[in-house]
Design a protein around this motif. Structure first.
Motif, PDB file in Angstrom:
ATOM      1  N   UNK A  28       3.803  20.552  43.390  1.00  0.00           N
ATOM      2  CA  UNK A  28       3.216  20.888  42.036  1.00  0.00           C
ATOM      3  C   UNK A  28       2.825  22.312  42.368  1.00  0.00           C
ATOM      4  N   UNK A  29       3.555  23.334  41.662  1.00  0.00           N
ATOM      5  CA  UNK A  29       3.533  24.723  41.762  1.00  0.00           C
ATOM      6  C   UNK A  29       2.486  25.374  40.762  1.00  0.00           C
ATOM      7  N   UNK A  30       2.660  24.706  39.389  1.00  0.00           N
ATOM      8  CA  UNK A  30       1.843  25.455  38.377  1.00  0.00           C
ATOM      9  C   UNK A  30       1.915  24.441  37.250  1.00  0.00           C
ATOM     10  N   UNK A  31       0.876  24.881  36.263  1.00  0.00           N
ATOM     11  CA  UNK A  31       0.568  23.659  35.057  1.00  0.00           C
ATOM     12  C   UNK A  31       0.249  24.475  34.000  1.00  0.00           C
ATOM     13  N   UNK A  32       0.518  23.959  32.599  1.00  0.00           N
ATOM     14  CA  UNK A  32       0.118  24.723  31.769  1.00  0.00           C
ATOM     15  C   UNK A  32      -0.381  23.662  30.450  1.00  0.00           C
ATOM     16  N   UNK A  33      -1.407  24.219  29.809  1.00  0.00           N
ATOM     17  CA  UNK A  33      -1.795  23.317  28.417  1.00  0.00           C
ATOM     18  C   UNK A  33      -2.138  24.300  27.615  1.00  0.00           C
ATOM     19  N   UNK A  34      -2.149  24.354  26.466  1.00  0.00           N
ATOM     20  CA  UNK A  34      -3.101  25.145  25.393  1.00  0.00           C
ATOM     21  C   UNK A  34      -4.283  25.057  25.456  1.00  0.00           C
ATOM     22  N   UNK A  35      -4.912  24.014  26.072  1.00  0.00           N
ATOM     23  CA  UNK A  35      -6.580  23.912  26.314  1.00  0.00           C
ATOM     24  C   UNK A  35      -6.750  24.422  27.728  1.00  0.00           C
ATOM     25  N   UNK A  36      -7.305  25.597  27.810  1.00  0.00           N
ATOM     26  CA  UNK A  36      -7.514  26.361  29.059  1.00  0.00           C
ATOM     27  C   UNK A  36      -8.291  25.261  29.869  1.00  0.00           C
ATOM     28  N   UNK A  37      -9.373  24.409  29.269  1.00  0.00           N
ATOM     29  CA  UNK A  37     -10.196  23.731  30.078  1.00  0.00           C
ATOM     30  C   UNK A  37      -9.288  22.722  30.799  1.00  0.00           C
ATOM     31  N   UNK A  38      -8.318  22.112  29.966  1.00  0.00           N
ATOM     32  CA  UNK A  38      -7.435  21.174  30.651  1.00  0.00           C
ATOM     33  C   UNK A  38      -6.641  21.865  31.825  1.00  0.00           C
ATOM     34  N   UNK A  39      -6.076  22.891  31.556  1.00  0.00           N
ATOM     35  CA  UNK A  39      -5.170  23.307  32.610  1.00  0.00           C
ATOM     36  C   UNK A  39      -5.818  24.026  33.992  1.00  0.00           C
ATOM     37  N   UNK A  40      -7.019  24.280  33.864  1.00  0.00           N
ATOM     38  CA  UNK A  40      -7.845  24.743  34.918  1.00  0.00           C
ATOM     39  C   UNK A  40      -8.328  23.268  35.517  1.00  0.00           C
ATOM     40  N   UNK A  41      -8.752  22.413  34.853  1.00  0.00           N
ATOM     41  CA  UNK A  41      -9.176  21.066  35.676  1.00  0.00           C
ATOM     42  C   UNK A  41      -8.007  20.351  36.209  1.00  0.00           C
ATOM     43  N   UNK A  42      -6.701  20.453  35.751  1.00  0.00           N
ATOM     44  CA  UNK A  42      -5.798  19.858  36.360  1.00  0.00           C
ATOM     45  C   UNK A  42      -5.277  20.808  37.691  1.00  0.00           C
ATOM     46  N   UNK A  43      -5.336  22.182  37.530  1.00  0.00           N
ATOM     47  CA  UNK A  43      -5.082  23.026  38.490  1.00  0.00           C
ATOM     48  C   UNK A  43      -5.979  22.715  39.821  1.00  0.00           C
ATOM     49  N   UNK A  44      -7.273  22.640  39.500  1.00  0.00           N
ATOM     50  CA  UNK A  44      -8.168  22.204  40.530  1.00  0.00           C
ATOM     51  C   UNK A  44      -8.146  20.812  41.174  1.00  0.00           C
ATOM     52  N   UNK A  75      -4.451  21.215  43.153  1.00  0.00           N
ATOM     53  CA  UNK A  75      -3.982  22.407  44.023  1.00  0.00           C
ATOM     54  C   UNK A  75      -2.977  23.155  43.701  1.00  0.00           C
ATOM     55  N   UNK A  76      -2.674  23.215  42.187  1.00  0.00           N
ATOM     56  CA  UNK A  76      -1.574  24.289  41.708  1.00  0.00           C
ATOM     57  C   UNK A  76      -2.292  25.354  40.903  1.00  0.00           C
ATOM     58  N   UNK A  77      -1.327  26.167  40.538  1.00  0.00           N
ATOM     59  CA  UNK A  77      -1.927  27.537  39.560  1.00  0.00           C
ATOM     60  C   UNK A  77      -1.623  27.042  38.186  1.00  0.00           C
ATOM     61  N   UNK A  78      -2.854  27.416  37.616  1.00  0.00           N
ATOM     62  CA  UNK A  78      -2.995  27.459  36.039  1.00  0.00           C
ATOM     63  C   UNK A  78      -2.384  28.585  35.372  1.00  0.00           C
ATOM     64  N   UNK A  79      -1.122  28.233  34.961  1.00  0.00           N
ATOM     65  CA  UNK A  79      -0.634  29.403  34.125  1.00  0.00           C
ATOM     66  C   UNK A  79      -0.941  29.921  32.833  1.00  0.00           C
TER      67      UNK A  79
END
Length: 319
Positions: A20-36, A39-43
């Motif tokens: 998993x290289x990166x993730x994106x959601x319109x919700x900043x909170x969701x994408x940062x939580x997923x990235x953490x 272990x991927x980058x929150x685009x």
């Protein structure tokens, strides 16, 4: 990104054949939580992921209504796409998605993990032992009372037309076609009995298969608990699967059905690994855009049948 994104990400980590290289959601909170968590980058944007040449493929878990927009953008960027069922809410969108991926020469794979469960694979491998297939009955039920978010697209008539049948019933219409062959006509009834909102929580279909066999499917979000059942009847043998007892098999003349010890498998990992292999040119998706469109057509025939009170042929939906 929602709970299903985590289910797929967990499967990728179990596989260890993808990263998993990166993730994106319109919700900043969701994408940062997923990235953490993974272990991927929150685009910062979907476009940032599409413009990243190091990313080969997209796992698309967007709402059904934006599958077309998001998948066409991925195909235009040369990204392969794993898209969870249903392919879309309309045949027009399904065809546009399929055509765009074909023109861009990218892999399009649809997530239909139930057909991969070991008990259904066991039946399919021995389907010739059943003789002429005549009938099947299936049930897929879950308890959603007090558990739904009416603000979620998954529980609205606009976001998920057909309600429970398109949401989870489609898994077992797919299994029924996998075992008995293509469906030519559908009769349906849909009702809302327990859950709030504007979408059916109980639905039933009668499926007419091209080989003459009939099958029935009941789907519910209003049951006391999670439950799955599928019984397949042939002239020479029958198979009985349910959530609590597993698989049993009976041949003509036998006194009783005997239990079948099926190895527990990991269907979601298997479908994602198949997708990865297809991206590398080593496999073809079992469920591609064409098959995903045909599967959607069966559900839409059932929805039209319920609305209009008549039997609907699948070819009418595909016309």
């Amino acid at each position: 990104m929602g709970w299903w994104s985590d289910v797929l990400a967990d499967a990728i980590q179990r596989s260890k054949k993808m990263t998993i290289a990166a993730c994106y959601s319109r919700s900043v909170e969701k994408r940062e939580k997923f990235a953490a968590k993974y272990g991927c980058r929150a685009a910062a944007s979907y476009e940032a992921i599409l413009n990243d040449r190091s990313i080969e493929a997209i796992i698309n878990t967007t709402p059904n209504g934006v599958h077309r927009e998001t998948t066409l953008a991925a195909a235009a960027a040369g990204k392969h796409v794993f898209l969870d069922k249903p392919i879309a809410n309309t045949i027009a969108d399904a065809r546009a998605i399929t055509d765009a991926c074909r023109r861009a020469k990218v892999v399009l794979a649809l997530g239909y993990q139930r057909r991969r469960e070991s008990h259904f694979r066991w039946i399919r491998e021995r389907i010739n032992e059943f003789g002429r297939l005549v009938n099947a009955e299936a049930n897929i039920s879950r308890d959603r009372l007090g558990k739904i978010d009416l603000g979620s697209w998954r529980y609205t008539a606009e976001g998920m037309p057909g309600g429970v049948m398109l949401q989870i019933g489609i898994h077992y219409t797919d299994v029924l076609e996998y075992l008995l062959g293509p469906v030519k006509a559908v009769s349906g009834r849909f009702v809302r009995l327990v859950l709030p909102g504007d979408n059916p929580d109980v639905a039933s279909l009668v499926l007419e298969h091209e080989n003459g066999a009939l099958s029935t499917l009941n789907a519910s979000y209003a049951s006391a608990s999670e439950y799955y059942l599928l019984n397949l009847y042939g002239k020479e043998a029958s198979a009985y699967y349910d959530f609590h007892q597993g698989l049993r098999f009976l041949k003509r003349g036998a006194a009783k059905a005997e239990p079948v010890n099926c190895r527990k498998n990991d269907p979601i990992v298997e479908e994602l690994e198949e997708f990865a292999a297809a991206v590398r040119g080593d496999a073809e998706p079992e469920m591609d855009g064409g098959r995903g469109t045909a599967s959607l057509a069966v559900l839409l025939a059932g929805i039209r049948s319920a609305k209009e009170g008549r039997r609907v042929e699948v070819k009418e939906i595909l016309a």
